[in-house]
Design a protein around this motif. Structure first.
Motif, mmCIF file in Angstrom:
data_model
loop_
_atom_site.group_PDB
_atom_site.id
_atom_site.type_symbol
_atom_site.label_atom_id
_atom_site.label_comp_id
_atom_site.label_asym_id
_atom_site.label_seq_id
_atom_site.Cartn_x
_atom_site.Cartn_y
_atom_site.Cartn_z
ATOM 1 N N THR A 121 0.916 -1.443 -0.352
ATOM 2 C CA THR A 121 0.415 -0.089 0.203
ATOM 3 C C THR A 121 1.282 1.547 -0.050
ATOM 4 O O THR A 121 2.452 1.178 0.736
ATOM 5 C CB THR A 121 -0.832 0.192 1.148
ATOM 6 N N LEU A 122 0.116 2.698 -0.766
ATOM 7 C CA LEU A 122 0.882 3.646 -1.000
ATOM 8 C C LEU A 122 0.034 4.468 -0.312
ATOM 9 O O LEU A 122 -1.405 4.126 -0.058
ATOM 10 C CB LEU A 122 1.329 4.179 -2.531
ATOM 11 N N LEU A 123 0.452 5.115 0.672
ATOM 12 C CA LEU A 123 -0.082 6.507 1.664
ATOM 13 C C LEU A 123 0.380 8.017 0.967
ATOM 14 O O LEU A 123 1.634 8.497 1.367
ATOM 15 C CB LEU A 123 0.297 6.229 2.785
ATOM 16 N N THR A 124 -0.504 8.759 -0.274
ATOM 17 C CA THR A 124 0.341 9.751 -0.724
ATOM 18 C C THR A 124 -1.175 10.954 -0.535
ATOM 19 O O THR A 124 -2.149 10.832 0.249
ATOM 20 C CB THR A 124 0.813 9.960 -1.725
ATOM 21 N N GLY A 125 -0.632 12.233 -0.487
ATOM 22 C CA GLY A 125 -2.188 12.744 -0.706
ATOM 23 C C GLY A 125 -2.153 12.894 -1.869
ATOM 24 O O GLY A 125 -3.651 12.746 -2.194
ATOM 25 N N GLU A 126 -1.839 13.753 -3.132
ATOM 26 C CA GLU A 126 -3.116 13.808 -4.142
ATOM 27 C C GLU A 126 -2.814 13.322 -5.160
ATOM 28 O O GLU A 126 -1.654 12.853 -6.107
ATOM 29 C CB GLU A 126 -2.058 15.039 -4.683
ATOM 30 N N PRO A 127 -3.764 12.263 -5.821
ATOM 31 C CA PRO A 127 -4.200 11.870 -6.959
ATOM 32 C C PRO A 127 -3.784 12.455 -8.629
ATOM 33 O O PRO A 127 -4.190 13.620 -8.698
ATOM 34 C CB PRO A 127 -5.208 11.719 -7.143
ATOM 35 N N SER A 133 -4.780 18.990 -18.133
ATOM 36 C CA SER A 133 -4.464 19.640 -17.652
ATOM 37 C C SER A 133 -4.001 20.906 -17.416
ATOM 38 O O SER A 133 -3.323 21.020 -17.139
ATOM 39 C CB SER A 133 -2.407 18.597 -16.897
ATOM 40 N N GLY A 134 -5.072 22.035 -17.120
ATOM 41 C CA GLY A 134 -4.774 23.167 -17.285
ATOM 42 C C GLY A 134 -4.485 24.097 -16.419
ATOM 43 O O GLY A 134 -5.258 25.974 -15.908
ATOM 44 N N ALA A 135 -5.236 23.996 -15.283
ATOM 45 C CA ALA A 135 -5.251 24.683 -13.655
ATOM 46 C C ALA A 135 -4.207 25.608 -13.914
ATOM 47 O O ALA A 135 -4.327 26.550 -12.503
ATOM 48 C CB ALA A 135 -4.925 23.504 -12.056
ATOM 49 N N GLY A 136 -2.936 25.942 -14.318
ATOM 50 C CA GLY A 136 -1.945 26.348 -14.605
ATOM 51 C C GLY A 136 -1.937 27.843 -15.640
ATOM 52 O O GLY A 136 -1.225 29.165 -14.973
ATOM 53 N N SER A 137 -3.360 27.808 -15.918
ATOM 54 C CA SER A 137 -3.940 28.808 -17.370
ATOM 55 C C SER A 137 -4.910 29.691 -16.119
ATOM 56 O O SER A 137 -5.008 30.594 -16.704
ATOM 57 C CB SER A 137 -4.272 28.261 -17.728
ATOM 58 N N VAL A 138 -4.457 29.450 -14.979
ATOM 59 C CA VAL A 138 -5.726 31.130 -14.199
ATOM 60 C C VAL A 138 -5.075 32.399 -14.794
ATOM 61 O O VAL A 138 -5.776 33.190 -15.157
ATOM 62 C CB VAL A 138 -5.756 30.985 -13.134
ATOM 63 N N ALA A 139 -3.581 32.614 -15.127
ATOM 64 C CA ALA A 139 -3.093 33.389 -14.918
ATOM 65 C C ALA A 139 -3.318 34.225 -16.090
ATOM 66 O O ALA A 139 -3.598 35.302 -16.731
ATOM 67 C CB ALA A 139 -2.237 33.542 -14.136
ATOM 68 N N PRO A 193 -7.826 19.464 -11.025
ATOM 69 C CA PRO A 193 -7.975 21.029 -10.358
ATOM 70 C C PRO A 193 -6.384 20.324 -9.518
ATOM 71 O O PRO A 193 -6.066 18.927 -9.770
ATOM 72 C CB PRO A 193 -8.649 20.195 -9.558
ATOM 73 N N GLU A 194 -5.132 21.240 -9.524
ATOM 74 C CA GLU A 194 -3.893 20.801 -8.975
ATOM 75 C C GLU A 194 -3.597 21.712 -7.231
ATOM 76 O O GLU A 194 -3.747 22.751 -7.484
ATOM 77 C CB GLU A 194 -2.857 21.173 -9.497
ATOM 78 N N HIS A 195 -4.024 21.188 -6.035
ATOM 79 C CA HIS A 195 -2.973 21.877 -4.873
ATOM 80 C C HIS A 195 -2.266 22.816 -5.179
ATOM 81 O O HIS A 195 -2.837 23.847 -4.692
ATOM 82 C CB HIS A 195 -2.359 21.045 -4.542
#
Lengths: 251, 251, 251, 251, 251, 251
Positions: free
Chosen positions: A193-199, B178-184, B199-201
């Motif tokens: 198992t891997l525990l991580t943050g963001e998918p 993967s376009g979350a970086g295009s807000v600016a 989304p990306e944190h």
């Protein structure tokens, strides 16, 4: 505490020079020369900077800072962030990879401790260095029980991808934040198992094809541990009062 | 249809040479020399390859392929994928950035058409090229109504970050995946809302500090459009039967 | 022998991590999980893969593998090679620079031993590391006698460039395969003769202007030694039967 | 002819600026200001420089020069070469890739003309540019007859690898010097035979697995054409006497 | 003294391999095989080469050589320099960064000794290595008195930028040649004054904004020390006669 | 004038996109949204920012800005500069290479006009582009008379290196700022004299060995022209009042 002495202590304690991290680890914004009160947060945003200033802190310590390798014009949101800090004479100290990897107060070390992992060994490749941890749970758990236990730790529901051959957890890899790409490494090390943050979409199939369970507990939620532990360490060392500024992103 | 003629037509139609994309766009796995039946999917996974073979397709066209710039040992899941394709004599054709950017069948062109965007112009920087689109809705909508409309389009609930100064949508930027970086970039172009996939944190605060609404409709869900439109185009051109293989990731 | 245990032993014995070699040293194709019979060859070609499979081997160990730093589409000859291996469940293990440089079974160590070189020291720069050997013959020989002796060793006629000030051999540099560029290094170390594999037009004049004799014994012929010695070592260690597949190129 | 005028004419005629070639194309050694007599050779070696000086030439034009992208200390053979040229006030002009690729006097154009190739089109990738030529023979020949014809042209026996499906030649690719790596490109273009200069062990299997015949006529022997044709062109343009210095390498 | 033995001694004594300096440190031009007389200079120019030859030297040792990372055509001034050296059989040995940084005869070590600096520690970053020195004067001086003392040492008037909070000197950083960019490092280390060679417009404001005094004593004048000390060391070691060739640039 | 409209006009007029200059040309600090008064200066320093704010300007336009390709922590002098600008709501617009190269208001165009140069052509290589100008004086002058004329233009004494074959000036190259490295280019173009800003020790010998006169008029003094001309152009276009802030460096 004199600011420069505190910064020197932090740079040394966090072993800043050991990581070729372009995140400008260290003092990113200068403020008052004496630190009486500290705030810590996961991110540096306009809100966290304002919240830190409003809370009376002289220093904000954050895991994610303002710079990621490129110079930034002082316009738009970046300008507002700098204005908020400069007008309050707030210091900003940032510790990114060093605070993931730190053996005492690192995000991964703190999660491993909270889960009472045993037989810890390095895991989680970042540019050739291991910044996470692998270990064994003291007893085998079902994947769902394990995810519930992580949820109690973070307060947020986890996303669970049951890719493993068996829906139980015993040998775990821990990598805070953005660790979805470490499934292959987990399989190679024989972890279940891997525990991580963001998918990440691009790593979705890895869990199922490498046969590894993955528990995604949130980028934010897996990285609250380091800054809080570091603040507690500062309190021990220097007697500094501190506060955690909770600004979750849900991601 | 002869496979080589079809591949040549695809390479030309999709303008493969225009993008310095390390994803090995083109024929990634060779199979039968004649194509009678086509399957299309967003990803290339063991399941999509097996599904394609089981469906009787001679050719799978996917948006995401097997190679991302590094050579891969033929072991583990990569070996199983190749075995599945080779044992079925299945061809795999991949079109990544060219299929985001294509003016007729691209993911962004198809979304813009479905939303009846007007006054289209280039948006969405990828290594100095624009691969998305910006435009105006024919009428202003509330952000929630707009998100509901996107949900009807994709069948999945959207994640909505109402960062804009007003909770309405009129001037929209569209960037699949993967376009979350295009807000600016959206803010600079005066757009009020960005529609993207995943989304990306690290970009969470951008929406709120740049003052742009963001609707995240899913990486997978925003990239089903291109391969389906491309397949329909092939049917028109060559009379080929085709099928869309739906393997959503929830991401 | 379990395949994974054998691969781990080989990676360790050959010190794979010591060389920044983009040739993907290690297991390049996965096959059966248990190894009962081994084949070894200099190159990985369709013929050597088929020959290995036909010979009943579970594992082919080759000096030159399939990957040289770039991802390859699974089409044309590369597809045929993969198909041959995958359909036979044949494993392919590759050891390139590590097998030139190995002190016990390396190509250069084996040649030096066969020629009874004395006073061995590092020679032959490869990206800042020395992967060949220099040493003294026990007695001085004419260049022609020396070339004849090399011919007896390999079975092929050598190309001899008598650039040295005297047509005798005493102090020798050995660099298997593609070592024509090491003449200057040989001269700097005071060697009178270089023994290497493949000639190159662009280094033709070096022998005559640096005053060093060069004996070209063939790229293929100088690299048969390592894989055979490694196979013999595996036989000693694990009792595995093996066979050398001889597919000379004449180059 | 004034040296500087001649150099300017050559730089322009050979289109030096069109190729990102690190070989320092142009005047590599300055000598007398007036050119009365020219020598040309394939390589720049101590012998060719001395021969040029002894022949009374003021200018040596060579295909291969002294510099290949790195600065060189003026010691050993490099010092002797410079001394030979400087003490004789000999100019050295070098044209590497521009002289392979030139449409009138290039090595490949000259070979194509000698073989009466028809329907010429670009072939032979060098860093994204095509510097060779492909075309059709006016009539089909057996591979052996073709190799004999090439032998008559160069005076040296060819190495022939009959990898093609049929031992005849009709559609030919021509790439002088080091072109063994172009077999895949030849196959993609539907050519049955590649004529190039120097064989390389690492490309041996390509001919047989891609199904393309390869005739290796020698690195040196395929590059005598360009410098001789360029000299003849200079004679036409400026009335300069010239001589070809033949120093074959057998490679 | 045999030239090759002297070069080997110099390479070893100056620790040439320790610095990733593209200046081709070592023997840049070969000449006579025996060295009887040495000349030393700061720069390698046509004049210093001719002066060295005229003085009867067999070897010129210079701080700045001919090569800075790029190959140079042997034309114009570069040709004249090589001709001057080659026609006189003069050897040229170059030591750039190694001679700034050397602890015994380095430019900075010699200046520190002449100023009787105490408590020496590394200062002056060059690609991650410290090649200068910091230390304390035995007594505090006014900035003007200090500049006068430097002037007596070099014989040239200094340019003085009194950026420090107080016009006195006690804690000094020394970095010969081009060190104007080290003001920030000096401030971080708590130095009050930087002594370096050549001013640069782009660093003018640093002195005043970081609050550090800077004394610019000239690029040339701060780099006469190393070559002279090295020559004296050679005289001690090998009994070689030597001469300093003074060709100041005023810069 | 609205700030954003002015910035857009400047970016367009100065052709910002044409130069791969890492100096972040454009708006480097945001301030008030409306521009009523402009200040211009050569450098961005704490003094020029404060002077601009004290003068009532809403916008400072400078040739040298704050960023040179690397991210900077907001500490020390950089923090003070940002604080000065932010606390005054001062905008900072920077134009580096675009303002050297501009055909109407560029530093070099303005100097060429002041010297009444004729027959202007591109000169002065910056990363493959020409950003300076070459031309002829209407009449030949002695080098000293020419230097006196330049002195009248700038108000500062020039440093003159009379390397040319004759101490007269007729064919001139102009390259503002840091152009000492362009002597070889000047010689190649047949210019007798180079006028540039800042001398460099490493290029001292070039003037004398290439035979080109060099007049060094100061980095600062040769770059006052562009910002003043640009300000005058803004006054014409938008009726904006402006002031030049003179903070010479003597370099």
């Amino acid at each position: 505490v004199p600011r420069d002495a505190l910064v020197a202590w932090l740079n040394d304690y966090l072993n800043v020079g050991a990581y070729p991290d372009p995140s400008l680890n260290g003092l990113q914004i200068g403020g008052t020369n004496v630190i009486r009160r500290v705030a810590v947060s996961v991110d540096t945003s306009l809100k966290t900077l304002q919240h830190a200033a409003d809370s009376g802190a002289d220093l904000l310590i954050a895991h994610h800072g303002l710079f990621w390798g490129q110079p930034l014009a002082v316009t738009g949101p970046h300008r507002e962030r700098l204005r908020a800090a400069l007008s309050a004479d707030l210091n900003l100290y940032v510790s990114h990879i060093p605070l993931d990897a730190h053996p005492e107060v690192g995000n991964n070390a703190m999660i491993a401790r909270a889960l009472t992992l045993q037989n810890l060994r390095p895991f989680g490749d970042w540019q050739g260095q291991k910044i996470g941890l692998a270990g064994e749970l003291p007893f085998e758990q079902t994947l769902q029980d394990f995810a519930d236990r992580v949820q109690k730790l973070t307060g947020e529901i986890c996303l669970v991808h049951g890719g493993g051959q068996s829906p139980t957890v015993r040998r775990l890899g821990v990598l805070s934040g953005s660790g979805a790409g470490s499934v292959a490494e987990a399989a190679t090390m024989g972890l279940d198992t891997l525990l991580t943050g963001e998918p990440e979409h691009k790593h979705f199939h890895d869990a199922f094809e490498y046969g590894v369970n993955v528990v995604y507990a949130g980028h934010y939620e897996t990285e609250v541990f380091g800054v809080r532990a570091l603040a507690a360490r500062l309190e021990d060392e220097f007697g500094l009062a501190w506060q955690f500024l909770h600004h979750p992103t849900g991601l």
